[in-house]
Design an enzyme around this catalytic site. Structure first.
Site, mmCIF file in Angstrom:
data_model
loop_
_atom_site.group_PDB
_atom_site.id
_atom_site.type_symbol
_atom_site.label_atom_id
_atom_site.label_comp_id
_atom_site.label_asym_id
_atom_site.label_seq_id
_atom_site.Cartn_x
_atom_site.Cartn_y
_atom_site.Cartn_z
ATOM 1 C CB CYS A 1 0.599 -2.651 4.551
ATOM 2 S SG CYS A 1 0.273 -3.761 5.924
ATOM 3 C CG HIS B 1 8.321 -29.467 8.265
ATOM 4 N ND1 HIS B 1 8.048 -29.101 9.562
ATOM 5 C CD2 HIS B 1 9.635 -29.802 8.242
ATOM 6 C CE1 HIS B 1 9.143 -29.190 10.286
ATOM 7 N NE2 HIS B 1 10.123 -29.624 9.506
ATOM 8 C CG HIS C 1 9.834 -25.883 9.858
ATOM 9 N ND1 HIS C 1 9.969 -25.973 11.229
ATOM 10 C CD2 HIS C 1 10.950 -26.456 9.331
ATOM 11 C CE1 HIS C 1 11.125 -26.576 11.523
ATOM 12 N NE2 HIS C 1 11.743 -26.867 10.383
ATOM 13 C CG ASP D 1 -0.394 0.205 2.530
ATOM 14 O OD1 ASP D 1 0.852 0.352 2.603
ATOM 15 O OD2 ASP D 1 -1.132 0.243 3.524
HETATM 16 C C1 RB5 Z 1 -2.081 2.477 6.624
HETATM 17 O O1 RB5 Z 1 -2.089 3.627 7.372
HETATM 18 C C2 RB5 Z 1 -1.910 1.261 7.515
HETATM 19 O O2 RB5 Z 1 -3.071 1.013 8.238
HETATM 20 C C3 RB5 Z 1 -1.523 0.052 6.691
HETATM 21 O O3 RB5 Z 1 -0.359 0.337 5.983
HETATM 22 C C4 RB5 Z 1 -1.225 -1.221 7.447
HETATM 23 O O4 RB5 Z 1 -0.332 -1.021 8.484
HETATM 24 C C5 RB5 Z 1 -2.384 -2.044 7.832
HETATM 25 O O5 RB5 Z 1 -2.258 -3.173 8.345
#
Ligand code: RB5
Length: 149
Positions: free
Chosen positions: A69, A137, A102, A12
């Site tokens: 993210c 595994h 694993h 993201d």
């Molecule tokens: C974005 O602000 C943030 O919520 C996203 O990057 C992430 O950490 C969500 O799990």
């Protein structure tokens, strides 16, 4: 002639810079990289990016995937909803090795607001340089898939 392994990357908005560094690093390791964005810094929704990368892995367009993210958590949760995806969030190289060895993880998630860039690249190396051990595994990995109700 060996065929280069393929990897899909997505994130993201919180992880665009780190994702680009990882892309360069993985290309230098000899992987074919499909970086599916996003490319602009506007706030976006991590589930769609995690699911897009997961779908590419399941479609056979990539052998493995790396998603990012802020924490690595939300995008990991989204990717793991795609049947056949096994994705773990890692903040250390040991865990990244073990989810391959694993758990036969086919995706790695990293939190760009959790780990520094140098550590992130070590985590990526540990993930990509480790193979699934199989054996006992494999039995356990088979049990991870949703069971019939
Ligand atoms: C974005 O602000 C943030 O919520 C996203 O990057 C992430 O950490 C969500 O799990």
């Amino acid at each position: 002639m060996t065929i280069a392994p393929r990897i899909v990357l997505s994130s993201d908005h919180a992880a665009i810079d780190l994702r680009r560094k990882i892309a360069d690093h993985v290309v230098a390791k000899g992987w074919i990289v499909s970086d599916i964005g996003p490319t602009t810094p506007e706030s976006t929704h991590y589930p769609k990016h995690g699911q897009a990368a997961a779908n590419a892995v399941i479609a056979g367009e990539a052998d493995l995937g790396i998603i990012l993210c802020g924490t690595g958590q939300g995008i990991m949760m989204a990717a793991n909803k795609v049947p056949g995806i096994r994705c773990g969030v890692c903040s250390d190289p040991f865990s990244a090795r073990m989810i391959r060895a694993h758990n036969d993880a086919n995706m790695l998630s990293i939190g760009a607001r959790v780990v520094g860039d140098a550590l992130a690249l070590e985590i990526v190396d540990a993930f990509l340089d480790t193979s699934f051990e199989g054996g006992r595994h494999a039995t356990r990995v088979e049990m991870i898939e949703p069971q019939d109700a």
